[in-house]
Design a protein around this motif. Sequence first.
Motif, mmCIF file in Angstrom:
data_model
loop_
_atom_site.group_PDB
_atom_site.id
_atom_site.type_symbol
_atom_site.label_atom_id
_atom_site.label_comp_id
_atom_site.label_asym_id
_atom_site.label_seq_id
_atom_site.Cartn_x
_atom_site.Cartn_y
_atom_site.Cartn_z
ATOM 1 N N ILE A 1 0.837 -1.205 0.000
ATOM 2 C CA ILE A 1 0.000 0.000 0.000
ATOM 3 C C ILE A 1 0.870 1.252 0.000
ATOM 4 O O ILE A 1 0.593 2.223 -0.700
ATOM 5 C CB ILE A 1 -0.958 -0.008 1.214
ATOM 6 N N ILE A 2 1.952 1.220 0.769
ATOM 7 C CA ILE A 2 2.864 2.371 0.812
ATOM 8 C C ILE A 2 3.569 2.528 -0.527
ATOM 9 O O ILE A 2 3.769 3.647 -1.006
ATOM 10 C CB ILE A 2 3.863 2.219 1.973
ATOM 11 N N ILE A 3 3.923 1.404 -1.162
ATOM 12 C CA ILE A 3 4.571 1.469 -2.483
ATOM 13 C C ILE A 3 3.633 2.127 -3.490
ATOM 14 O O ILE A 3 4.039 3.020 -4.244
ATOM 15 C CB ILE A 3 4.989 0.055 -2.942
ATOM 16 N N SER A 4 2.373 1.710 -3.495
ATOM 17 C CA SER A 4 1.423 2.312 -4.439
ATOM 18 C C SER A 4 1.199 3.790 -4.126
ATOM 19 O O SER A 4 1.032 4.607 -5.030
ATOM 20 C CB SER A 4 0.103 1.547 -4.444
ATOM 21 N N ASN B 1 4.347 10.286 -6.752
ATOM 22 C CA ASN B 1 5.354 10.620 -7.761
ATOM 23 C C ASN B 1 4.676 11.031 -9.065
ATOM 24 O O ASN B 1 5.102 11.976 -9.726
ATOM 25 C CB ASN B 1 6.290 9.427 -7.989
ATOM 26 N N LYS B 2 3.580 10.330 -9.437
ATOM 27 C CA LYS B 2 2.834 10.696 -10.644
ATOM 28 C C LYS B 2 2.237 12.090 -10.520
ATOM 29 O O LYS B 2 2.091 12.794 -11.509
ATOM 30 C CB LYS B 2 1.708 9.695 -10.891
ATOM 31 N N ALA C 1 11.456 14.515 -1.290
ATOM 32 C CA ALA C 1 11.404 14.895 0.129
ATOM 33 C C ALA C 1 9.959 14.911 0.632
ATOM 34 O O ALA C 1 9.670 14.423 1.722
ATOM 35 C CB ALA C 1 12.053 16.256 0.332
ATOM 36 N N ASP C 2 9.030 15.462 -0.169
ATOM 37 C CA ASP C 2 7.622 15.485 0.224
ATOM 38 C C ASP C 2 7.040 14.071 0.314
ATOM 39 O O ASP C 2 6.305 13.748 1.238
ATOM 40 C CB ASP C 2 6.794 16.308 -0.764
ATOM 41 N N ILE C 3 7.389 13.235 -0.660
ATOM 42 C CA ILE C 3 6.911 11.850 -0.641
ATOM 43 C C ILE C 3 7.460 11.130 0.580
ATOM 44 O O ILE C 3 6.760 10.362 1.238
ATOM 45 C CB ILE C 3 7.308 11.118 -1.941
ATOM 46 N N SER C 4 8.704 11.409 0.917
ATOM 47 C CA SER C 4 9.330 10.788 2.080
ATOM 48 C C SER C 4 8.591 11.156 3.363
ATOM 49 O O SER C 4 8.346 10.312 4.225
ATOM 50 C CB SER C 4 10.793 11.210 2.170
ATOM 51 N N VAL D 1 11.938 2.726 -4.519
ATOM 52 C CA VAL D 1 10.598 2.337 -4.940
ATOM 53 C C VAL D 1 10.289 2.907 -6.310
ATOM 54 O O VAL D 1 9.749 2.219 -7.194
ATOM 55 C CB VAL D 1 9.537 2.809 -3.905
ATOM 56 N N ILE D 2 10.630 4.177 -6.538
ATOM 57 C CA ILE D 2 10.364 4.808 -7.835
ATOM 58 C C ILE D 2 11.208 4.163 -8.919
ATOM 59 O O ILE D 2 10.720 3.914 -10.020
ATOM 60 C CB ILE D 2 10.618 6.331 -7.752
#
Length: 147
Positions: free
Chosen positions: A109-112, A118-119, A125-128, A141-142
Motif C-alpha cells: 500500500i505504501i509502495i502504491s 510521484n505521478k 522529500a515530500d513523498i518521504s 521504490v520509484i
Amino acid sequence: MDLSIILMIAGIVLIVVSFFFKNTAKKVEQDVEELSISIFQETNNLKRRLKIVEEELLLEPEFQVKSPVAQNQTIQNPKMQQVMHAVQQAAQATKAAPTSQNTKPIHQIIISQVLELNKQGLSIADISIRSNLTEEQVRQVIANGGR
C-alpha cells in the motif's frame, strides 16, 4: 351564464387539486433532503475510518510511547486521544534508527502511495514525509516501479 358557472367550478376543482400536489412535492423534497444528509454523514464516517486505517498502516505497530505527561493528564475527547497517540507514534518513528527501516520490507500500500504521489509531481522529500520512508527508500521504490 352557463359558461361562467362551468369556469368557476373548474377553477375551484383545480385549486383543490393543487393543494394535494403541494403536499406530495414537500414530502419528496423532505425525503431528498434526509437522504442527502444521511449520505453526507456516511461519507464523513467512511472518510474518518479510512484515515484511521491509513494512519495505522503508515505507522510502525511496534512502537509503544509511554510519556509521563500523557499519563498524568486525562484527555476526555476520544478523537483528541487518537490524534495525540498518532503524533506520539510518529515522533517515535522518526527517532528510530534508519538501519531498522532499511531491513523491513515496504508494504504494498505504501509502495502504491509513493508511486501515485510521484505521478502527481511531488518531490522525493515530500513523498518521504508523507509515506514515513527515507528518501533513499523512496528513490528505490520509484526506480523499481513498485516491484
